[in-house]
Design a protein around this motif. Structure first.
Motif, mmCIF file in Angstrom:
data_model
loop_
_atom_site.group_PDB
_atom_site.id
_atom_site.type_symbol
_atom_site.label_atom_id
_atom_site.label_comp_id
_atom_site.label_asym_id
_atom_site.label_seq_id
_atom_site.Cartn_x
_atom_site.Cartn_y
_atom_site.Cartn_z
ATOM 1 N N ARG A 133 1.216 -1.229 0.326
ATOM 2 C CA ARG A 133 -0.031 -0.058 -0.384
ATOM 3 C C ARG A 133 0.795 1.240 0.486
ATOM 4 N N ASP A 134 2.206 0.988 0.535
ATOM 5 C CA ASP A 134 2.887 2.412 0.531
ATOM 6 C C ASP A 134 3.236 2.672 -0.640
ATOM 7 N N LEU A 135 3.857 1.292 -1.136
ATOM 8 C CA LEU A 135 4.558 1.184 -2.372
ATOM 9 C C LEU A 135 4.144 1.685 -3.681
ATOM 10 N N ALA A 136 2.333 1.847 -3.215
ATOM 11 C CA ALA A 136 1.252 1.845 -4.104
ATOM 12 C C ALA A 136 1.056 3.757 -4.227
ATOM 13 N N ALA A 137 0.475 4.369 -3.023
ATOM 14 C CA ALA A 137 0.562 5.683 -2.644
ATOM 15 C C ALA A 137 1.998 6.428 -3.237
ATOM 16 N N PHE A 138 3.045 5.841 -2.785
ATOM 17 C CA PHE A 138 4.567 6.768 -3.440
ATOM 18 C C PHE A 138 4.105 6.372 -4.908
ATOM 19 N N SER A 139 3.982 5.715 -5.928
ATOM 20 C CA SER A 139 3.901 5.851 -6.886
ATOM 21 C C SER A 139 2.709 6.980 -7.021
ATOM 22 N N PHE A 140 1.969 6.621 -6.332
ATOM 23 C CA PHE A 140 0.406 7.550 -7.292
ATOM 24 C C PHE A 140 1.032 9.071 -7.159
ATOM 25 N N LEU A 141 1.622 9.246 -5.928
ATOM 26 C CA LEU A 141 2.245 10.760 -6.021
ATOM 27 C C LEU A 141 3.427 11.390 -6.507
ATOM 28 N N LEU A 142 4.190 10.314 -7.135
ATOM 29 C CA LEU A 142 5.265 10.807 -7.305
ATOM 30 C C LEU A 142 4.955 10.640 -8.991
ATOM 31 N N LEU A 143 4.017 9.779 -9.650
ATOM 32 C CA LEU A 143 4.029 10.533 -10.924
ATOM 33 C C LEU A 143 3.163 11.285 -11.434
ATOM 34 N N PRO A 144 2.508 11.841 -10.353
ATOM 35 C CA PRO A 144 2.249 13.530 -11.188
ATOM 36 C C PRO A 144 2.946 14.454 -10.387
ATOM 37 N N ALA A 145 3.878 14.139 -9.745
ATOM 38 C CA ALA A 145 5.331 14.868 -9.286
ATOM 39 C C ALA A 145 5.675 14.948 -10.727
ATOM 40 N N MET A 146 6.655 14.041 -11.247
ATOM 41 C CA MET A 146 7.501 13.564 -11.789
ATOM 42 C C MET A 146 6.952 15.176 -13.120
ATOM 43 N N LEU A 147 5.162 14.044 -13.991
ATOM 44 C CA LEU A 147 4.902 15.023 -14.246
ATOM 45 C C LEU A 147 5.146 16.425 -15.040
ATOM 46 N N TYR A 148 4.862 16.996 -13.715
ATOM 47 C CA TYR A 148 4.231 18.525 -13.037
ATOM 48 C C TYR A 148 5.985 19.117 -13.219
ATOM 49 N N SER A 149 6.803 17.642 -12.962
ATOM 50 C CA SER A 149 8.389 18.900 -12.574
ATOM 51 C C SER A 149 8.704 18.594 -14.109
ATOM 52 N N TYR A 150 8.547 17.834 -15.004
ATOM 53 C CA TYR A 150 8.549 17.813 -17.013
ATOM 54 C C TYR A 150 8.481 19.222 -17.438
#
Length: 81
Positions: free
Chosen positions: A30-47
Motif C-alpha cells: 500500500r505504501d508503494l502504491a501511494a508512493f507511486s501514485f504521488l510520484l507520477l504527478p510530481a514527475m509529470l509536473y516537474s518535467y
C-alpha cells in the motif's frame, strides 16, 4: 534545458532507488502504491516545468473550489448593519 532535464531525471532515479527497494523488502504494498501514485504527478509536473510547457498551477484549482465557499461564509458571518 537539457542539463536541467537530466538533473531532474537523476533526482527522481535517486528517490526511486532509495525508496522502492525498502518498500518491496518490507512488503509494504500500500505504501508503494501511494508512493507511486504521488510520484507520477510530481514527475509529470516537474518535467512540464522543465520543458516550459506551462502546466496548470494547483493553487488556481484550490482558489476556484474555495472562493465561492469563502464568499458565502463571508456574507453569512458579516454582521448586519
Amino acid at each position: 534545458m537539457f542539463l536541467t532535464l537530466i538533473l531532474v531525471t537523476l533526482a527522481y532515479i535517486i528517490i526511486i532507488l532509495l525508496e522502492v527497494p525498502r518498500l518491496v523488502v518490507q512488503k509494504k504494498w500500500r505504501d508503494l502504491a501511494a508512493f507511486s501514485f504521488l510520484l507520477l504527478p510530481a514527475m509529470l509536473y516537474s518535467y512540464g516545468i522543465t520543458l516550459d510547457l506551462n502546466p496548470p498551477n494547483p493553487t488556481d484549482l484550490i482558489i476556484k473550489i474555495f472562493h465561492p465557499l469563502s464568499t458565502g461564509l463571508g456574507q453569512l458571518l458579516t454582521p448586519a448593519q
